[in-house]
Design a protein around this motif. Structure first.
Motif, PDB file in Angstrom:
ATOM      1  N   GLY A 105       0.794  -1.219   0.000  1.00 43.71           N
ATOM      2  CA  GLY A 105       0.000   0.000   0.000  1.00 43.71           C
ATOM      3  C   GLY A 105       0.827   1.270   0.000  1.00 43.71           C
ATOM      4  N   ILE A 106       2.164   1.148   0.043  1.00 44.59           N
ATOM      5  CA  ILE A 106       3.028   2.334   0.007  1.00 44.59           C
ATOM      6  C   ILE A 106       3.323   2.691  -1.447  1.00 44.59           C
ATOM      7  CG2 ILE A 106       5.271   3.290   0.660  1.00 44.59           C
ATOM      8  CD1 ILE A 106       5.322   1.269   2.972  1.00 44.59           C
ATOM      9  N   PRO A 107       2.924   3.871  -1.903  1.00 41.60           N
ATOM     10  CA  PRO A 107       3.227   4.271  -3.285  1.00 41.60           C
ATOM     11  C   PRO A 107       4.740   4.348  -3.501  1.00 41.60           C
ATOM     12  CG  PRO A 107       1.666   5.780  -2.246  1.00 41.60           C
ATOM     13  CD  PRO A 107       2.216   4.919  -1.155  1.00 41.60           C
ATOM     14  N   SER A 108       5.160   4.134  -4.736  1.00 43.05           N
ATOM     15  CA  SER A 108       6.606   4.139  -4.991  1.00 43.05           C
ATOM     16  C   SER A 108       6.948   4.743  -6.342  1.00 43.05           C
ATOM     17  CB  SER A 108       7.174   2.721  -4.910  1.00 43.05           C
ATOM     18  OG  SER A 108       6.615   1.895  -5.909  1.00 43.05           O
ATOM     19  N   VAL A 109       8.182   5.230  -6.395  1.00 39.82           N
ATOM     20  CA  VAL A 109       8.797   5.772  -7.608  1.00 39.82           C
ATOM     21  C   VAL A 109      10.154   5.110  -7.747  1.00 39.82           C
ATOM     22  CG1 VAL A 109       9.652   7.863  -8.755  1.00 39.82           C
ATOM     23  CG2 VAL A 109       7.684   8.006  -7.231  1.00 39.82           C
ATOM     24  N   VAL A 110      10.581   4.853  -8.977  1.00 46.10           N
ATOM     25  CA  VAL A 110      11.932   4.335  -9.180  1.00 46.10           C
ATOM     26  C   VAL A 110      12.624   5.143 -10.270  1.00 46.10           C
ATOM     27  CG1 VAL A 110      11.254   2.599 -10.917  1.00 46.10           C
ATOM     28  CG2 VAL A 110      13.328   2.257  -9.545  1.00 46.10           C
ATOM     29  N   THR A 111      13.884   5.466 -10.042  1.00 34.91           N
ATOM     30  CA  THR A 111      14.697   6.134 -11.059  1.00 34.91           C
ATOM     31  C   THR A 111      15.519   5.094 -11.811  1.00 34.91           C
ATOM     32  OG1 THR A 111      14.896   8.190  -9.788  1.00 34.91           O
ATOM     33  CG2 THR A 111      16.534   7.798 -11.510  1.00 34.91           C
ATOM     34  N   ILE A 112      15.395   5.109 -13.131  1.00 28.81           N
ATOM     35  CA  ILE A 112      16.221   4.273 -14.003  1.00 28.81           C
ATOM     36  C   ILE A 112      17.219   5.193 -14.698  1.00 28.81           C
ATOM     37  CG2 ILE A 112      16.270   2.687 -15.960  1.00 28.81           C
ATOM     38  CD1 ILE A 112      14.794   1.480 -13.638  1.00 28.81           C
ATOM     39  N   ALA A 139      11.005  -3.400 -10.854  1.00 26.30           N
ATOM     40  CA  ALA A 139      10.792  -2.051 -10.322  1.00 26.30           C
ATOM     41  C   ALA A 139       9.947  -1.207 -11.264  1.00 26.30           C
ATOM     42  CB  ALA A 139      12.133  -1.377 -10.072  1.00 26.30           C
ATOM     43  N   SER A 140      10.210  -1.303 -12.552  1.00 16.74           N
ATOM     44  CA  SER A 140       9.471  -0.503 -13.534  1.00 16.74           C
ATOM     45  C   SER A 140       8.004  -0.920 -13.608  1.00 16.74           C
ATOM     46  CB  SER A 140      10.119  -0.631 -14.913  1.00 16.74           C
ATOM     47  OG  SER A 140      11.447  -0.157 -14.897  1.00 16.74           O
ATOM     48  N   GLU A 141       7.755  -2.203 -13.464  1.00 19.08           N
ATOM     49  CA  GLU A 141       6.380  -2.705 -13.542  1.00 19.08           C
ATOM     50  C   GLU A 141       5.588  -2.402 -12.277  1.00 19.08           C
ATOM     51  OE1 GLU A 141       6.939  -6.498 -16.614  1.00 19.08           O
ATOM     52  OE2 GLU A 141       6.862  -6.847 -14.443  1.00 19.08           O
ATOM     53  N   LYS A 142       6.223  -2.504 -11.109  1.00 21.34           N
ATOM     54  CA  LYS A 142       5.498  -2.388  -9.843  1.00 21.34           C
ATOM     55  C   LYS A 142       5.418  -0.963  -9.301  1.00 21.34           C
ATOM     56  CE  LYS A 142       4.868  -6.813  -9.797  1.00 21.34           C
ATOM     57  NZ  LYS A 142       3.534  -7.369 -10.127  1.00 21.34           N
ATOM     58  N   ALA A 143       6.355  -0.104  -9.657  1.00 20.74           N
ATOM     59  CA  ALA A 143       6.330   1.278  -9.160  1.00 20.74           C
ATOM     60  C   ALA A 143       5.151   2.035  -9.760  1.00 20.74           C
ATOM     61  CB  ALA A 143       7.638   1.984  -9.504  1.00 20.74           C
ATOM     62  N   ASP A 144       4.672   3.030  -9.039  1.00 16.55           N
ATOM     63  CA  ASP A 144       3.584   3.863  -9.565  1.00 16.55           C
ATOM     64  C   ASP A 144       4.064   4.689 -10.751  1.00 16.55           C
ATOM     65  OD1 ASP A 144       1.074   4.147  -7.357  1.00 16.55           O
ATOM     66  OD2 ASP A 144       2.961   3.356  -6.572  1.00 16.55           O
ATOM     67  N   LYS A 145       5.305   5.173 -10.663  1.00 16.17           N
ATOM     68  CA  LYS A 145       5.889   5.958 -11.748  1.00 16.17           C
ATOM     69  C   LYS A 145       7.374   5.635 -11.880  1.00 16.17           C
ATOM     70  CE  LYS A 145       2.753   8.840 -13.542  1.00 16.17           C
ATOM     71  NZ  LYS A 145       2.502   9.013 -14.995  1.00 16.17           N
ATOM     72  N   VAL A 146       7.873   5.783 -13.092  1.00 13.47           N
ATOM     73  CA  VAL A 146       9.297   5.588 -13.373  1.00 13.47           C
ATOM     74  C   VAL A 146       9.886   6.925 -13.787  1.00 13.47           C
ATOM     75  CG1 VAL A 146      10.996   4.412 -14.805  1.00 13.47           C
ATOM     76  CG2 VAL A 146       8.894   3.223 -14.138  1.00 13.47           C
TER      77      VAL A 146
END
Length: 374
Positions: A105-112, A139-146
Motif C-alpha cells: 500500500g506504500i506508493p513508490s517511484v523508481v529512477t532508471i 521495479a518498472s512494472e510495480k512502481a507507480d511511476k518511473v
C-alpha cells in the motif's frame, strides 16, 4: 510529507549513482524543507555528506537479524520498517524497489539511469546482466511511476522493458553546487601547484573503462601541442590506454590524477581549456553538465543522449574518428573567441538543470502520485 529513499548509494558510492542520490536529497531538503526525508541505509555509512540537513534522517535496520543480513533486508523485509516509520511514498534511487511494495500500500517511484547492460552486453557478465534486468523490470512494472534521467533512457525503458510511455517521466539530473561556484585565482594556483598541472591542458573526467573511450582522446592529441589531464577510477582498460601512451612516448603529456576532492575537481574544470567526453554511450552524462556550469567548452560524442546534456553549442564528433576528434580539439585550442562563445552559450543552456527546476519537478511527481492514490 514523509518520504523514504533507498540510501545504499548515497552512503556508500563516491561517484555516479551516489552523487545522484545525494544531490537529489540535498535539493529536496533545501527547497522543500518542511518535508521529512528518511534514507534507509544497509550498514554504517562510508560517506557522510548529508548530516548537515536536519530533515534528512538516516535509518538502519532495527532488528538484529536484518542488521546481519542487510542486503536481503533492503529487497523486501524493509517494508515493515517503512510502515512503522509511516512512510507515505518510497523512492528507489537506483533502479530498485523492495519486493512486495505494491501490495504493502506504500506508493513508490523508481529512477532508471540507463540500460547500458542491455545495449552493450559484452561489457557485463551473464549473471550481472540477468540480475540487473530482473531488478529493473520488476521495479518498472510495480512502481507507480518511473523516472528516466533522459529521453534516451525513457526510450530504452519502453523498448527493452516494455513499459508504457505514460508511466515514465523524464526528470533530468543536476550536479553538485560546488561546480557552480566561481573559483578564485589563489585556489587555482594552489591546485595547479599541488597536482603539478601544465599551463595548457584539456580535461577528461569519468571512470577509465572501455565504454568511456579514453584511448580516442589520447590518440587524438598525439600530434597536438597540448596536455591531457584525466580524473577517474581505473579499471583493467587503463592498462590498454597506458600501453599506447608508453608506446608513443606520451607519458609527459598525459596526466592521471588521484586523490582529487570535489572542490579541487571543480577548480580543475575551470582551469581546463576544453573538456572532452568521447563516451560511446551514457544514460545522461553528468560530467558534461559539470563542465558547462564551469564555463568550459565541451567536445563530446554525436547522437544518443549527448545533445540533451550538451545543448546546441557543444561540439559533437564521431567518437570512433580520431582525426575528427583531433581537428575539433585543435580548432578550439587555437580559437580563444570560439572557446569563450561556446562557454557563455553553454552556461546559459545548462540553467535548465538548476536545482529549483529539478526539485519542483520531483515534488510535483510525488504529489501527483499521492493525489491519485487518495
Amino acid at each position: 510529507m514523509r518520504i523514504g529513499f533507498d540510501g545504499k548509494r548515497a552512503f556508500h558510492n563516491a561517484t555516479g549513482l551516489g552523487n545522484y542520490s545525494r544531490d537529489l536529497l540535498k535539493i529536496l531538503a533545501t527547497h522543500f524543507s518542511d518535508d521529512e526525508y528518511y534514507v534507509y541505509n544497509t550498514k554504517p555509512k562510508k560517506i557522510d555528506r548529508l548530516s548537515s540537513f536536519n530533515n534528512i534522517i538516516e535509518k538502519l535496520p532495527v532488528v538484529a537479524f536484518w542488521k546481519k543480513f542487510s542486503s536481503i533486508w533492503r529487497q523486501g523485509p524493509i517494508l515493515s520498517q517503512l510502515k512503522k516509520d509511516q512512510i507515505q511514498l518510497y523512492h528507489g534511487l537506483s533502479g530498485e524497489i523492495p519486493r512486495g511494495i505494491k501490495k504493502s500500500g506504500i506508493p513508490s517511484v523508481v529512477t532508471i539511469h540507463d540500460l547500458i547492460f542491455v545495449r552493450y552486453p559484452e561489457l557485463y557478465s551473464f549473471f550481472d546482466r540477468k540480475i540487473h534486468f530482473n531488478k529493473f523490470k520488476y521495479a518498472s512494472e510495480k512502481a507507480d511511476k518511473v523516472i528516466a534521467i533522459s529521453e534516451q533512457t525513457k526510450n530504452d525503458i519502453i523498448t527493452f522493458l516494455g513499459i508504457e510511455a505514460s508511466k515514465i517521466e523524464v526528470i533530468y539530473q543536476g550536479c553538485h553546487a560546488v561546480f557552480k561556484e566561481e573559483v578564485s585565482i589563489q585556489d587555482k594556483s594552489e591546485v595547479k601547484k599541488k597536482f603539478n598541472l601544465p599551463e595548457n591542458f584539456i580535461l577528461n573526467v569519468g571512470t577509465i573503462e572501455e565504454r568511456k573511450n579514453l584511448l580516442s582522446i589520447v590518440k587524438s592529441i598525439k600530434e597536438l601541442k597540448t596536455h591531457l589531464v584525466v580524473i577517474g577510477r581505473k579499471t583493467t582498460y587503463y592498462q590498454t590506454v597506458l600501453k599506447y601512451i608508453d608506446d608513443n612516448r606520451l607519458s609527459n603529456r598525459v596526466h592521471f590524477l588521484e586523490g582529487v576532492d570535489l572542490k579541487e575537481l571543480a577548480t580543475i574544470y575551470q582551469m581546463a581549456y576544453v573538456f572532452v567526453y568521447p563516451s560511446i554511450f551514457e544514460g545522461f552524462g553528468i560530467p558534461i553538465i559539470e563542465a558547462l556550469y564551469s564555463k568550459t567548452p565541451v567536445i563530446t560524442s554525436k547522437g544518443g543522449v549527448f545533445p540533451e546534456a550538451g545543448g546546441p553549442d557543444t561540439c559533437y564528433v564521431d567518437p570512433s574518428n580520431t582525426e575528427e576528434f583531433s581537428k575539433a580539439i585543435e580548432n578550439l585550442l587555437n580559437n580563444k573567441q570560439k572557446r569563450t562563445e561556446m562557454a557563455d552559450r553553454g552556461f546559459t543552456f545548462v540553467q535548465k538543470f538548476n536545482d529549483d527546476v529539478i526539485a519542483n519537478n520531483i515534488m510535483q511527481l510525488y504529489r501527483s502520485i499521492l493525489n491519485e492514490r487518495n
